[in-house]
Design a protein around this motif. Structure first.
Motif, PDB file in Angstrom:
ATOM      1  N   THR A 165       0.796  -1.228   0.000  1.00  0.00           N
ATOM      2  CA  THR A 165       0.000   0.000   0.000  1.00  0.00           C
ATOM      3  C   THR A 165       0.834   1.287   0.000  1.00  0.00           C
ATOM      4  N   PRO A 166       1.962   1.378   0.738  1.00  0.00           N
ATOM      5  CA  PRO A 166       2.710   2.641   0.758  1.00  0.00           C
ATOM      6  C   PRO A 166       3.438   2.964  -0.556  1.00  0.00           C
ATOM      7  N   TYR A 167       3.478   2.026  -1.481  1.00  0.00           N
ATOM      8  CA  TYR A 167       4.294   2.214  -2.678  1.00  0.00           C
ATOM      9  C   TYR A 167       3.425   2.304  -3.923  1.00  0.00           C
ATOM     10  N   LYS A 192       7.526  -4.142   5.816  1.00  0.00           N
ATOM     11  CA  LYS A 192       6.374  -3.591   6.531  1.00  0.00           C
ATOM     12  C   LYS A 192       6.848  -2.792   7.749  1.00  0.00           C
ATOM     13  N   ASP A 237       8.908   6.920   6.973  1.00  0.00           N
ATOM     14  CA  ASP A 237       8.925   7.583   5.661  1.00  0.00           C
ATOM     15  C   ASP A 237      10.307   7.560   5.019  1.00  0.00           C
ATOM     16  N   GLN A 273      11.071   4.018   3.874  1.00  0.00           N
ATOM     17  CA  GLN A 273      10.262   3.673   2.708  1.00  0.00           C
ATOM     18  C   GLN A 273      10.873   4.243   1.436  1.00  0.00           C
TER      19      GLN A 273
END
Length: 490
Positions: free
Chosen positions: A15-17, A162, A166, A169
């Motif tokens: 989801t974050p990417y 996971k 920030d 990531q």
């Protein structure tokens, strides 16, 4: 062109990417059709790489399918044990010392950093990060080093993507993007060193692959050939560098000292049987099933079922019919193998076996009066046995409370074995390597079906050597000698 897949345990993990068609779930990868002509690169980003987890199986099945995967199973096994990764990533060797030069003036006595495909957030640690990834290619690892008369490696562990903040990531995404565009290459071969034979045995093992009579014959023939055979035990791990050869005569497993002995012996330059790659490939039936299927080796019809998917289990029963067989991936001597004859029994026994593994094998029940065992060494068959089923049982071994019964046996020359059996055995063994294997094959008429390939086959006095006698041991020892001389002369 090759196809890139980035495998995550769940698509929610991504989801974050940025969305990408390259990203697929583990279950989607499991369901992919196998095409040996496809060139596939795989980055395994499952949450855990622990033995028998989905991350472990992802790398295991990728290798069975001929896909180039990072991290490899070899790397996963190495990074799990400090004794192994410390041996591979020796911070006292010249390459490591060069990478550590920028840390010479750091006042820290301990440093912990994360390595993202060889990249780090600290420029001073970048050379060391690159070295870590070259030696032990794993997407993200956390490394701890400490000053003890020089920098020493104190801990290393793989990290899931996971839960990154920030900054991490961003570093992870940039490192992954840069890496996936590079040409993949294998890490440099580690130096090999030395040339007497150590035979690893365990006096406490209830069902060892070789009895005392076989070990005495091995020593006798070894003496005739100029090889001193010395029996060692698990407590003798530190003695491995004394020898030129290691012959493992204890039942092998990945999460076990036999694998550690094999790895240590290889790192010290010994000629080894079983080699660690063969142990890894043979001791997991899920890997074997996919490997044999991908290479069209005849087997009983086999399906892989995943923990938590009841419908998949019921569908397997419908497709294979009842009775059918369920197997855990790393059982031996008929342990962890059960026959189920009803849907209720299937659910009950699957529940029990899933406590040990995230995946199970569901296999067509194929009863025969005996199983063939074909001994293969360096791609050539050299002995053959028939192992008959235990009395009033469907397996060779019948385990009871406090005792184990075994069926009868018969040994014969390989030229008396049906060609369909011999060909299947040789082909299956060739997929594992060039070591010593015992291939179990069932035969019904003109149909041969490979059950499994054993990296540590039984060699007992008066059984497997019944036809060849001392010549069986001579064949094995001469192969060790051939390899040792080849290494010495190279």
């Amino acid at each position: 062109m090759s196809r890139l897949y980035i495998v995550v345990e769940s698509l929610k993990d991504w989801t974050p990417y940025y969305p990408s068609e390259d990203v697929i779930s583990f279950e989607d990868y499991l369901a992919l059709p196998i095409n040996k002509n496809d060139r596939v690169r795989l980055i395994n980003l499952c949450r855990s790489y622990k033995y028998l987890s989905k991350g472990y199986y992802c790398s295991l099945l990728a290798e069975a399918r001929g896909h180039h995967v990072i991290p490899s199973v070899r790397t996963l096994n190495e990074i799990e044990k400090r004794s192994l990764y410390s041996l591979i990533l020796d911070l006292d060797d010249d390459t490591a010392l060069s990478a550590l030069k920028k840390l010479a003036n750091k006042p820290d006595q301990e440093l912990t950093f994360r390595c993202f495909f060889g990249k780090t957030s600290d420029p001073d640690l970048e050379p060391l990060g690159a070295l870590v990834f070259e030696k032990l290619p794993c997407p993200v690892v956390e490394v701890e080093i400490e000053q003890k008369g020089g920098w020493k490696l104190s801990a290393m562990r793989p990290i899931s993507h996971k839960g990154f903040d920030d900054q991490e990531q961003t570093l992870f995404a940039n490192s992954l993007d840069a890496f996936s565009r590079k040409v993949w290459r294998k890490p440099k071969e580690r130096k090999k060193y030395r040339y007497d034979m150590a035979v690893l045995v365990n006096p406490k093992e209830e069902m060892p692959p070789s009895d005392k009579g076989a070990l005495k014959k091995l020593a006798k023939v070894g003496k005739q050939l100029g090889v001193a055979v010395d029996l060692i035990e698990p407590k003798d791990y530190q003695r491995i560098p004394e020898y030129d050869m290691l012959f493992i005569r204890e039942t092998t497993a990945i999460d076990h000292h036999t694998f550690k002995f094999s790895k240590k012996a290889e790192a010290e330059g010994l000629i080894v049987m079983d080699d660690s790659t063969s142990i890894m490939r043979c001791t997991n039936k899920v890997y074997l099933a996919d490997l044999l299927r991908a290479n069209r080796v005849p087997t009983p019809k086999t399906l892989i079922v995943s923990k938590g998917d009841k419908q998949q289990l019921l569908a397997a029963a419908q497709e294979l019919g009842l009775p059918m067989v369920l197997k855990i991936p790393d059982g031996s001597f008929s342990r962890g193998v059960v026959k189920v004859e009803s849907p209720e029994e299937l659910e009950q026994k699957a529940h029990t076996l899933f406590k040990q593994s995230a995946l199970l094998l569901a296999q067509e029940f194929m009863y025969t009066d005996y199983d063939w065992r074909i001994g293969v060494l360096n791609g050539k068959p050299f002995y053959a046995c028939k192992y008959f089923m235990a009395r009033n049982h469907w397996q060779i071994y019948k385990h009871g409370e406090g005792s184990t019964a075994a069926g009868a046996w018969a040994t014969l020359p390989t030229y008396e074995v049906p060609k369909v059996v011999l060909n299947a055995a040789v082909k299956a063994a060739g997929l594992i390597g060039d070591g010593l294997y015992g291939v179990d094959v069932k035969q019904k008429g003109n149909r041969a079906a490979v059950i499994e390939v054993n990296d540590n086959p039984s060699i007992e006095s008066g059984v497997e050597d019944k036809y060849l006698g001392d010549e069986l041991y001579r064949i094995i020892l001469e192969e060790f000698i051939r390899r040792a001389e080849k290494k010495h002369n190279s």
